[in-house]
Write a protein that holds these residues in place. Structure first.
Motif, PDB file in Angstrom:
ATOM      1  N   GLY A   1      26.708  50.001  60.462  1.00 56.25           N
ATOM      2  CA  GLY A   1      25.276  50.177  60.189  1.00 56.25           C
ATOM      3  C   GLY A   1      24.645  48.879  59.696  1.00 56.25           C
ATOM      4  O   GLY A   1      25.334  48.060  59.084  1.00 56.25           O
ATOM      5  N   PRO A   2      23.334  48.711  59.961  1.00 56.77           N
ATOM      6  CA  PRO A   2      22.675  47.432  59.661  1.00 56.77           C
ATOM      7  C   PRO A   2      22.547  47.129  58.166  1.00 56.77           C
ATOM      8  O   PRO A   2      22.291  45.998  57.792  1.00 56.77           O
ATOM      9  CB  PRO A   2      21.287  47.585  60.296  1.00 56.77           C
ATOM     10  CG  PRO A   2      21.098  49.054  60.478  1.00 56.77           C
ATOM     11  CD  PRO A   2      22.448  49.654  60.638  1.00 56.77           C
ATOM     12  N   HIS A   3      22.742  48.163  57.310  1.00 59.63           N
ATOM     13  CA  HIS A   3      22.613  47.923  55.870  1.00 59.63           C
ATOM     14  C   HIS A   3      23.850  47.241  55.301  1.00 59.63           C
ATOM     15  O   HIS A   3      23.886  46.894  54.135  1.00 59.63           O
ATOM     16  CB  HIS A   3      22.380  49.252  55.148  1.00 59.63           C
ATOM     17  CG  HIS A   3      23.429  50.257  55.509  1.00 59.63           C
ATOM     18  ND1 HIS A   3      23.343  50.993  56.677  1.00 59.63           N
ATOM     19  CD2 HIS A   3      24.590  50.589  54.921  1.00 59.63           C
ATOM     20  CE1 HIS A   3      24.437  51.760  56.762  1.00 59.63           C
ATOM     21  NE2 HIS A   3      25.200  51.519  55.720  1.00 59.63           N
ATOM     22  N   VAL A   4      24.884  47.057  56.114  1.00 60.48           N
ATOM     23  CA  VAL A   4      26.074  46.364  55.615  1.00 60.48           C
ATOM     24  C   VAL A   4      25.740  44.886  55.429  1.00 60.48           C
ATOM     25  O   VAL A   4      25.243  44.232  56.339  1.00 60.48           O
ATOM     26  CB  VAL A   4      27.259  46.530  56.597  1.00 60.48           C
ATOM     27  CG1 VAL A   4      28.372  45.562  56.273  1.00 60.48           C
ATOM     28  CG2 VAL A   4      27.761  47.958  56.543  1.00 60.48           C
ATOM     29  N   LYS A   5      25.975  44.382  54.213  1.00 63.36           N
ATOM     30  CA  LYS A   5      25.648  42.992  53.898  1.00 63.36           C
ATOM     31  C   LYS A   5      26.867  42.294  53.319  1.00 63.36           C
ATOM     32  O   LYS A   5      27.698  42.933  52.662  1.00 63.36           O
ATOM     33  CB  LYS A   5      24.520  42.921  52.856  1.00 63.36           C
ATOM     34  CG  LYS A   5      23.211  43.481  53.341  1.00 63.36           C
ATOM     35  CD  LYS A   5      22.528  42.490  54.265  1.00 63.36           C
ATOM     36  CE  LYS A   5      21.343  43.149  54.938  1.00 63.36           C
ATOM     37  NZ  LYS A   5      20.943  42.496  56.171  1.00 63.36           N
ATOM     38  N   GLN A   6      26.885  40.994  53.494  1.00 60.14           N
ATOM     39  CA  GLN A   6      27.967  40.213  52.908  1.00 60.14           C
ATOM     40  C   GLN A   6      27.793  40.156  51.395  1.00 60.14           C
ATOM     41  O   GLN A   6      26.699  39.940  50.899  1.00 60.14           O
ATOM     42  CB  GLN A   6      27.895  38.809  53.491  1.00 60.14           C
ATOM     43  CG  GLN A   6      28.878  37.863  52.871  1.00 60.14           C
ATOM     44  CD  GLN A   6      28.682  36.457  53.387  1.00 60.14           C
ATOM     45  OE1 GLN A   6      28.492  36.245  54.582  1.00 60.14           O
ATOM     46  NE2 GLN A   6      28.705  35.504  52.498  1.00 60.14           N
ATOM     47  N   ARG A   7      28.895  40.357  50.658  1.00 61.75           N
ATOM     48  CA  ARG A   7      28.817  40.307  49.193  1.00 61.75           C
ATOM     49  C   ARG A   7      29.690  39.196  48.620  1.00 61.75           C
ATOM     50  O   ARG A   7      29.818  39.029  47.418  1.00 61.75           O
ATOM     51  CB  ARG A   7      29.254  41.648  48.598  1.00 61.75           C
ATOM     52  CG  ARG A   7      28.199  42.716  48.713  1.00 61.75           C
ATOM     53  CD  ARG A   7      27.028  42.400  47.778  1.00 61.75           C
ATOM     54  NE  ARG A   7      25.996  43.394  47.846  1.00 61.75           N
ATOM     55  CZ  ARG A   7      24.919  43.292  48.618  1.00 61.75           C
ATOM     56  NH1 ARG A   7      24.761  42.220  49.385  1.00 61.75           N
ATOM     57  NH2 ARG A   7      24.015  44.230  48.625  1.00 61.75           N
ATOM     58  N   GLY A   8      30.325  38.457  49.495  1.00 66.62           N
ATOM     59  CA  GLY A   8      31.163  37.354  49.041  1.00 66.62           C
ATOM     60  C   GLY A   8      31.919  36.847  50.238  1.00 66.62           C
ATOM     61  O   GLY A   8      32.084  37.578  51.223  1.00 66.62           O
ATOM     62  N   SER A   9      32.333  35.590  50.187  1.00 66.55           N
ATOM     63  CA  SER A   9      33.128  35.093  51.290  1.00 66.55           C
ATOM     64  C   SER A   9      33.966  33.924  50.817  1.00 66.55           C
ATOM     65  O   SER A   9      33.647  33.289  49.823  1.00 66.55           O
ATOM     66  CB  SER A   9      32.230  34.668  52.444  1.00 66.55           C
ATOM     67  OG  SER A   9      31.940  33.301  52.352  1.00 66.55           O
ATOM     68  N   ASN A  10      35.041  33.694  51.534  1.00 71.53           N
ATOM     69  CA  ASN A  10      35.913  32.597  51.171  1.00 71.53           C
ATOM     70  C   ASN A  10      36.713  32.259  52.419  1.00 71.53           C
ATOM     71  O   ASN A  10      37.256  33.142  53.072  1.00 71.53           O
ATOM     72  CB  ASN A  10      36.826  33.060  50.024  1.00 71.53           C
ATOM     73  CG  ASN A  10      37.854  32.018  49.674  1.00 71.53           C
ATOM     74  OD1 ASN A  10      38.883  31.921  50.346  1.00 71.53           O
ATOM     75  ND2 ASN A  10      37.583  31.249  48.657  1.00 71.53           N
ATOM     76  N   ILE A  11      36.717  30.973  52.762  1.00 65.43           N
ATOM     77  CA  ILE A  11      37.420  30.579  53.976  1.00 65.43           C
ATOM     78  C   ILE A  11      38.403  29.473  53.647  1.00 65.43           C
ATOM     79  O   ILE A  11      38.031  28.486  53.018  1.00 65.43           O
ATOM     80  CB  ILE A  11      36.427  30.096  55.056  1.00 65.43           C
ATOM     81  CG1 ILE A  11      35.447  31.224  55.392  1.00 65.43           C
ATOM     82  CG2 ILE A  11      37.158  29.647  56.303  1.00 65.43           C
ATOM     83  CD1 ILE A  11      34.342  30.822  56.342  1.00 65.43           C
ATOM     84  N   THR A  12      39.642  29.657  54.026  1.00 65.47           N
ATOM     85  CA  THR A  12      40.624  28.581  53.875  1.00 65.47           C
ATOM     86  C   THR A  12      41.072  28.191  55.274  1.00 65.47           C
ATOM     87  O   THR A  12      40.615  28.765  56.259  1.00 65.47           O
ATOM     88  CB  THR A  12      41.865  29.043  53.088  1.00 65.47           C
ATOM     89  OG1 THR A  12      42.570  29.998  53.890  1.00 65.47           O
ATOM     90  CG2 THR A  12      41.477  29.686  51.765  1.00 65.47           C
ATOM     91  N   GLN A  13      42.010  27.242  55.336  1.00 63.37           N
ATOM     92  CA  GLN A  13      42.482  26.853  56.664  1.00 63.37           C
ATOM     93  C   GLN A  13      43.249  27.977  57.348  1.00 63.37           C
ATOM     94  O   GLN A  13      43.359  28.001  58.558  1.00 63.37           O
ATOM     95  CB  GLN A  13      43.355  25.614  56.554  1.00 63.37           C
ATOM     96  CG  GLN A  13      44.408  25.781  55.486  1.00 63.37           C
ATOM     97  CD  GLN A  13      45.313  24.587  55.426  1.00 63.37           C
ATOM     98  OE1 GLN A  13      45.743  24.070  56.447  1.00 63.37           O
ATOM     99  NE2 GLN A  13      45.606  24.129  54.242  1.00 63.37           N
TER     100      GLN A  13
END
Ligand code: SER
Length: 646
Positions: free
Chosen positions: A511-523
């Protein structure tokens, strides 16, 4: 002069010189796996220093929240803090040495009213091996700037720290041309990169020679730090108050240095340190933001800050509570790993030192540490809106109190363990270490209690154990850095683009109400936190994976554009949770086939996000996308970890 005044003056000064004022980034780095916390103003700007165009142009200024965990144990003297605000200005291939050095000098002398006779500077001596010339240009500019204030500035050859204590100010007096003010040092002092000296830099890391400005408090030299005093001496006479880095080199995979596409300036100066110079006061804890906290602690403890028995503890509480307040506002919570562990350590050390000056850790009515945090919030809330809301106030003060109470329980438990050992009449280094690592019982308390009761304690043995422990964790963090930068930046860039595809796919499935609440990217992997309150079914996960892989196989272009914020909002571009955006923003859109920077075709794009990049140019550069794990992280928040199989 107080912090708020100095910050405003600095930003206004650079705004008047054509700089866009950009917001501070979070203390939690975004898409930068190399450090736990943002530790300098340039860190969030690395992509732009490497050549990406910045949406706000080529002249930027801000005040960046910074935290350096490596300084925790130094806090307690008159100059170290863990958290600080770094005033910064940047030229992205625009102005260079002449403007930078004269503007900063002008700011210190003409705006702050600092006596130029108290200023000393350093420049880079050159590095033949790496083909970096001696910075005679900066030395010459400084000479003229001082001459403009009627000061004949002598130039002194120093070299390394050891040479400094051998030659120092004495040779500065014998140069013949005025008193020495401009000091040449080697790369150990006058080279800046996130990894340190040219030798320590991994391939792909930008860096360059720098020129630092020092303020002379005129305190007598302490020979404990070497025979002679010099600007980089640690005796306390000189304080570094600003660093202009001429960011123009890039370490190549061959190990040699090449030029960056553009010659940049990266300036950083601690606002608290500039306040110390402006006030000619060598104690950073006299700066207004700390002075108020200390006054509160004095009031409730009945102890005096100037009493040498308590001064260190006053300083530790004041520093740690400020750092903890900002960390909490940026979403960090006390925990036993990574950032959460650092926060927990700050709060527990603060509680312990508050106790030392006679303030109980768990007051019935209200926590003293929370009240200190309230002072910090009040001081900073105008400049940092993340501290301003009622909710932020409530969350910060409650989290601090909660941690204090929990620590109180740990102490009770630790006391029981201590009593068992004490009953035997002596405590070994390893036992004290065990009390510390397993039971969270601070070593200083073990020593104090042991002394009080006349119990033998092996402090030396503990120091050895501690060293082993620190070496282990240092090895861990070096490892973290080594893997982190350019050789792997390609991997993180690919995962970053997949992250955009994944968010859109989640919205399509859930559903479109899903939003990002945090993110973290490593190699190795990407991680996304999003609002959803049930476990995702295997079907939903498979659907999401398929959508992402489908887009990858469609070979969609990834297009970057710069837009006014309002326009990007109208497009419905995804925003990162809790981030404040400047007036001009950078947006990345993925697809449709044939979209270009000139013709981005937003209405047919698969995904549009507010984002500084970097990204791959086309989804065909990505591998096969695979979700590894889907789990809960908090009420209503789920987390997905994903990788490329190839
Ligand atoms: N990057 C340099 C520093 O942190 C100047 O901003 O000192």
């Amino acid at each position: 002069m107080n912090i708020n005044e100095i910050r405003s003056k600095y930003l206004a000064y650079f705004k008047a010189r054509g700089h866009a004022v950009i917001p501070s980034s979070s203390l939690v780095p975004q898409n930068d796996p190399t450090t736990l916390f943002t530790g300098s103003g340039m860190q969030p700007l690395v992509p732009y220093l490497l050549g990406e165009p910045h949406p706000e142009g080529t002249r930027l200024t801000n005040s960046q929240k910074s935290f350096r965990a490596e300084d925790i144990d130094e806090v307690g003297d008159n100059r170290h803090t863990t958290f600080f605000e770094m005033l910064g200005n940047w030229s992205l291939g625009d102005y260079f040495k002449k403007e930078q050095l004269s503007w900063f000098f002008g700011f210190l002398v003409d705006e702050m009213g600092i006596d130029p006779k108290k200023l000393y500077v350093s420049v880079f001596i050159g590095d033949e091996k790496n083909g970096v010339p001696r910075d005679t240009e900066s030395a010459e500019i400084w000479k003229q700037l001082f001459a403009g204030k009627g000061i004949d500035a002598g130039i002194v050859e120093i070299g390394s720290e050891a040479d400094g204590s051998r030659l120092g100010m004495r040779s500065a007096h014998s140069t013949g041309s005025g008193q020495g003010r401009i000091f040449y040092y080697d790369a150990s002092k006058n080279w800046w990169s996130r990894a340190g000296t040219p030798e320590n830099m991994p391939a792909g890391e930008p860096g360059g020679p720098d020129s630092e400005v020092f303020f002379d408090f005129g305190t007598p030299h302490d020979p404990k730090y070497g025979a002679e005093c010099h600007p980089n001496c640690d005796c306390g006479r000189f304080l570094e108050i600003g660093n202009s880095v001429f960011m123009q080199y890039l370490k190549q995979s061959s190990g040699s240095f090449g030029l960056l596409p553009k010659q940049n300036v990266d300036f950083g100066g601690g606002v608290e340190r500039i306040a110390m110079a402006a006030n000619n006061d060598a104690d950073i804890f006299h700066v207004d933001v700390f002075a108020d906290t200390i006054a509160l602690l004095e009031h409730f403890s009945g102890k005096q800050y100037d009493d040498s028995r308590y001064q260190r503890s006053f300083r530790i509480v004041a520093d740690h509570i400020r750092a903890a307040t900002f960390m909490l506002a940026d979403g960090v919570r006390p925990a036993n790993t990574d950032r959460g562990y650092v926060l927990r350590r700050l709060l527990r050390r603060a509680a312990q030192h508050a106790q030392k000056i006679g303030i109980e850790h768990d007051q019935k009515e209200e926590s003293m540490l929370s009240r200190c945090a309230a002072i910090i919030i009040e001081k900073y809330k105008q400049a940092y809106s993340e501290l301003a809301s009622e909710d932020a106030y409530k969350m910060i003060t409650e989290e601090i109190w909660k941690e204090e109470k929990q620590f109180g329980r740990t102490l009770v438990h630790g006391m029981r363990e201590f009593e068992k050992l004490a009953a035997r009449g002596h405590i070994t280094g390893a036992e004290a270490m065990e009390l510390f690592t397993t039971h969270g019982f601070p070593f200083e308390m073990t020593v104090e209690l042991a002394h009080e009761r006349g119990i033998d304690i092996d402090e030396e043995g503990f120091a050895i154990e501690m060293k082993k422990h620190q070496e282990l964790s240092r090895a861990g963090s070096e490892q973290k850095f080594k893997g982190g930068l350019a050789d792997v930046s390609e991997k993180t860039t690919r995962l970053h683009t997949a992250h955009h595809l994944l968010l859109k796919a989640l919205q399509m499935v859930l559903g479109p109400h899903v939003k990002q609440r945090g993110s973290n990217i490593t190699q190795e992997r990407l991680r996304i936190d999003f609002n959803w309150d049930a476990k995702m079914t295997p079907e939903q996960l498979a659907q999401v994976e398929n959508i992402v892989n489908q887009r990858i196989s469609e070979q969609l272009p990834v297009v970057r554009s710069t837009l006014p914020k309002a326009e990007a909002e109208t497009l419905g571009a995804e925003q990162e949770f809790g981030v404040k955006y400047p007036e001009q923003v950078s947006v990345y859109s993925i697809g449709p086939e044939g979209a270009t920077e000139v013709k981005p075709r937003y209405d047919e794009a698969f995904s549009i996000e507010f984002c500084g990049g970097p990204h791959v140019a086309n989804t065909s550069e990505l591998g096969t996308f695979k979700i590894l794990k889907e789990e809960a992280v908090a009420t209503g928040i789920r987390r997905i970890k994903a990788i490329f199989l190839i």
